[in-house]
Every structure is written in C-alpha cells, then in structure tokens.
Write an enzyme that holds these catalytic residues in place. Sequence first.
Site, short mmCIF file in Angstrom:
data_model
loop_
_atom_site.label_atom_id
_atom_site.label_comp_id
_atom_site.label_asym_id
_atom_site.label_seq_id
_atom_site.Cartn_x
_atom_site.Cartn_y
_atom_site.Cartn_z
N CYS A 158 -24.74 11.67 16.41
CA CYS A 158 -24.37 10.61 15.47
C CYS A 158 -24.46 11.12 14.04
CB CYS A 158 -25.29 9.41 15.65
SG CYS A 158 -24.72 8.26 16.93
N HIS A 194 -22.10 10.03 23.43
CA HIS A 194 -21.36 10.09 22.16
C HIS A 194 -20.06 10.87 22.41
CE1 HIS A 194 -21.45 9.84 17.66
NE2 HIS A 194 -20.42 10.64 17.88
N GLN A 231 -16.25 20.27 23.86
CA GLN A 231 -16.78 21.58 23.51
C GLN A 231 -15.65 22.59 23.43
OE1 GLN A 231 -20.51 23.00 25.15
NE2 GLN A 231 -20.60 21.17 26.44
N LYS A 279 -15.92 12.28 44.90
CA LYS A 279 -15.62 13.32 45.88
C LYS A 279 -16.62 14.45 45.69
CE LYS A 279 -12.17 16.79 47.09
NZ LYS A 279 -12.45 16.68 48.53
N PHE A 280 -17.02 15.08 46.78
CA PHE A 280 -17.89 16.25 46.71
C PHE A 280 -17.10 17.46 47.18
CE2 PHE A 280 -21.93 14.33 45.70
CZ PHE A 280 -21.77 13.00 46.08
N TYR A 339 -16.71 22.57 53.87
CA TYR A 339 -15.44 23.28 54.11
C TYR A 339 -14.83 23.75 52.80
CZ TYR A 339 -10.71 24.37 55.51
OH TYR A 339 -9.53 25.03 55.69
N ASN A 347 -22.65 25.27 18.49
CA ASN A 347 -23.61 24.83 19.47
C ASN A 347 -25.00 25.42 19.17
OD1 ASN A 347 -25.00 24.31 21.97
ND2 ASN A 347 -22.97 23.88 22.83
N ASP A 348 -26.01 24.57 19.14
CA ASP A 348 -27.37 25.05 18.85
C ASP A 348 -27.95 25.80 20.04
OD1 ASP A 348 -27.64 21.85 17.37
OD2 ASP A 348 -27.44 23.74 16.28
N CYS A 389 -22.49 15.34 31.64
CA CYS A 389 -22.40 15.19 30.18
C CYS A 389 -23.77 14.71 29.67
CB CYS A 389 -21.32 14.16 29.88
SG CYS A 389 -21.15 13.81 28.16
N SER A 390 -24.28 15.40 28.66
CA SER A 390 -25.68 15.14 28.27
C SER A 390 -25.80 13.99 27.27
CB SER A 390 -26.25 16.41 27.62
OG SER A 390 -25.54 16.66 26.42
N HIS A 449 -20.72 6.10 18.20
CA HIS A 449 -21.45 6.55 19.40
C HIS A 449 -20.85 5.99 20.69
CE1 HIS A 449 -25.05 7.98 21.50
NE2 HIS A 449 -25.14 6.81 22.07
N HIS A 456 -0.48 23.50 28.63
CA HIS A 456 -0.72 22.36 29.53
C HIS A 456 -2.20 22.00 29.51
CE1 HIS A 456 -1.30 25.97 32.06
NE2 HIS A 456 -2.14 25.25 32.77
N HIS A 474 -5.45 20.11 31.90
CA HIS A 474 -5.88 19.64 33.23
C HIS A 474 -6.90 18.53 33.07
CE1 HIS A 474 -4.11 23.06 35.44
NE2 HIS A 474 -4.54 23.84 34.47
N HIS A 509 -17.48 13.39 22.61
CA HIS A 509 -17.47 14.78 22.13
C HIS A 509 -16.88 15.68 23.19
CE1 HIS A 509 -20.98 14.86 24.75
NE2 HIS A 509 -20.79 16.16 24.81
N CYS A 530 -29.50 9.71 18.68
CA CYS A 530 -28.42 10.54 19.22
C CYS A 530 -28.25 11.81 18.37
CB CYS A 530 -27.11 9.75 19.22
SG CYS A 530 -25.65 10.78 19.47
N ASN A 588 -16.38 17.31 28.87
CA ASN A 588 -17.06 16.77 30.06
C ASN A 588 -17.37 15.32 29.72
OD1 ASN A 588 -17.25 19.27 31.39
ND2 ASN A 588 -19.03 19.80 30.14
O1 LIG Z 1 -29.05 19.08 19.12
C1 LIG Z 1 -28.17 19.43 19.89
C2 LIG Z 1 -27.96 18.69 21.15
C3 LIG Z 1 -26.84 19.12 22.01
N1 LIG Z 1 -26.14 20.27 21.60
C4 LIG Z 1 -25.07 20.76 22.45
O2 LIG Z 1 -24.14 19.73 22.66
C5 LIG Z 1 -23.48 19.97 23.89
C6 LIG Z 1 -23.28 18.63 24.58
O3 LIG Z 1 -22.21 18.80 25.45
P1 LIG Z 1 -22.24 18.28 26.98
O4 LIG Z 1 -22.88 16.91 26.95
O5 LIG Z 1 -20.78 18.28 27.38
O6 LIG Z 1 -23.14 19.28 27.72
C7 LIG Z 1 -24.35 20.91 24.73
O7 LIG Z 1 -23.64 22.10 24.98
C8 LIG Z 1 -25.57 21.15 23.84
O8 LIG Z 1 -25.99 22.50 23.84
C9 LIG Z 1 -26.40 20.95 20.42
O9 LIG Z 1 -25.77 21.93 20.11
N2 LIG Z 1 -27.40 20.50 19.60
#
Ligand SMILES: O=C1CCN([C@@H]2O[C@H](COP(=O)(O)O)[C@@H](O)[C@H]2O)C(=O)N1
Length: 350
Positions: free
Chosen positions: A55, A167, A171, A314-315, A319, A77-78, A163-164, A116, A299, A301, A169, A52, A156
């Site tokens: 982690c 773990h 953003q 839901k999609f 419409y 964020n990388d 969500c990728s 995790h 607030h 959401h 998290h 992960c 997310n």
């Molecule tokens: O090694 C990594 C993996 C994921 N990330 C970042 O983590 C974020 C994961 O957030 P989401 O699962 O909400 O997309 C995603 O924006 C991705 O770019 C890193 O910065 N470095």
Amino acid sequence: MQKFNSSKHPHRRYNPLLDEWVLVSPQRTKRPWQGQEEEQNIAQCPEYDKDCYLCPGNTRSNGNKNPDYEACYVFENDFPSLLKEELEVTADTTSNLMQSKPERGINKVVCFSPKHNLTIPEMELSEIEAIVKTWKQQYLELGAYEFINYVQIFENKGAVMGCSNPHPHGQIWSQSSIPSKAEKTQDNLNAYYQKTGKSLLEVYLDEELLHQERIIAENEHFVALVPFWAIWPYETMLISKRHFASLADLQPKEEKAFAHMLKVITVKYDNLFKTSFPYSSGIHQAPTDGLPHPEWHFHMHFYPPLLRSATVKKFMVGYEMLGEAQRDISAEQAAKILRELPTTHYKSSN
Ligand SMILES: O=C1CCN([C@@H]2O[C@H](COP(=O)(O)O)[C@@H](O)[C@H]2O)C(=O)N1
C-alpha cells in the site's frame, strides 16, 4: 466399431508451442466430487491496509518506504530470486549429467493500483492501460541491461495461487538465460518460421477465427480464446492479430486493445463462479538479446486452477506428474461457457 467423437471419447491433443501432448477425457465431466474444497476467501479487503507491504506510504518488511503512489508503482523485489552481481565461475567440476551455471537477473514487483482491494476486472480501462504501459516500460528498461536477455512479466492472483498479498500486483523476473518454457516456445515458433516463413500463432489464429468454436472474444487487435491444447479447465490465451514480437512493438491502439481484452477476460473469469477468480498469467514475447526474432508472436497465457466452482480446483498430480497433462471438460466446452458470460462484472451496479 463405434465412430470416434472428440466431444465424447478420450483423445490426446498436441501443443505445438511446447511440443507436448495433453489427454482429454470429455466423458469424465459427470464424476462426483467428495475431495478437498478450498474455503472461499470472501473477506472484504479495505481500500487501504496499514499493514500491507504494497500500500502507498507503507514501510515494506525490509524498511524501504513506498511513496504515496497514485497509479502503478514498481520496486525491486526485496527478496529477489535472482541477483544482479556477476560471479567468477571456477573450473567446471560437474559431469555432463550434472550441469549447473550461475544465473543473474533483476526481480521487480509491479503494484497495479494504490487501492488495496481493487482487481484488474474491477478497474477502469484507463487503469489497465497504465499497467500495460508500465509493463512495456519495464520490458524496455530491463532489456537494455547487457546481461538481461529475457523478461518474464507475470501475475499470481489469489491466495490459492500462493499469492502472498491481495493488493493488486504482479511481478517481473528478468534474467540472463531464456527460461525453459519460453525457450521451448521459441524453438517451436522458430522451427515453424524457418519451415514456412510464417508465424505459427498467426496461422493458428486464422484457423481458430475460421472455426469460432474456441473463440471467447475479439477486438480490433486481439483475440481471447481457449487454446485447442489447453490443459487447465478454463485456460485461455490472448493473441495479437498483428504479427509482432514484443511489447516494444506494441502500438498505442494495440495498447488500448490489449487493456480492453485483459478487462474482458478477467471480468468473464470473475463472472464464471461469481468470485474473484484466481490465476497465474504471463506474457510470452521475444527475448531482449538484441537479435532479430521474426518467429516470435506476442501472446499472453492465463492458467486458472478452478475446475467447477469457486472452491473446487484442479490438481496436476499423479498421472499428470508421471504421464502427461490431462483434462475433463473440453476446450470447446470451456470456451462456450466463457464466451456466453457477460462482460459486465457481477459486482458492478450498472
Ligand atoms: O516487503 C516486501 C513484501 C513482499 N515483497 C515481494 O512481493 C512479492 C509478492 O508477490 P506474490 O504475492 O505474487 O508472491 C514477493 O515476491 C515478495 O518477495 C517485497 O519485495 N517486499
């Protein structure tokens, strides 16, 4: 002619925050479903996953190594959607119909826990308070950059939300401009404030507390409700009782109360279909442009996709893409279901 009844007949509801309407069709809740069913991701995650990227102690995909963090851990964020560097803008060659401008910003990833397999509803209150404190500290730190005027804190949760990584998290995307939905909200809050000298959400909250039919839970400082204009079946909002503009103004007692309400709403969500409930959530609060924002009322959401089970979502298509948002189950029905759910997590032993 039959008398209109909002719990039986189609009608449109107005959202004053976004100046938009939503079509409500309460008579449709009985329609059969033979469409897509999302397979439930019931794989049990381990407390530590050596593969992960989030982690503690693991190396992220670009070679950066996570520390052995023991609470929240924040890193840039990388693969950011925005860049810090300032760019020289050449003469504007586009027409009025094709406007574009460079956008600067800073993206952060907030790991909520070293574990995790932990989610917010399964956390201790102290662990959720640590997240709230981290969000507040990040809002202040990012807002202090002269080129950052808006900080969007969001989460997310769940694979169905794109969500990728399971773990826990969230953003933070901070940027120079105020993004569209936050700007529309601000414009409408400000129009109401200029006209009445009052906070739109404070007046709205007072009315909701009077009616009680869309209230899910309340504590000393926060209310969880299904907004009258909700779009997603189980969409909710957390609204502060006191009128303040941002996390910068959050008092210690309100931090605890906010953490408590986050626990209450996410536990109820998990209890709804006895599954780890997916959603996108985010805080709407005052910009960090250094200007006074008496119109803003803090607030949060929650936009969850699930419709009637852990596998039916839901999609927003057809419409909704061409006309306007539409929902079947009414806000009042959703609020009643969530209100009556226990605040003890279905997985907890006690
Ligand atoms: O090694 C990594 C993996 C994921 N990330 C970042 O983590 C974020 C994961 O957030 P989401 O699962 O909400 O997309 C995603 O924006 C991705 O770019 C890193 O910065 N470095």
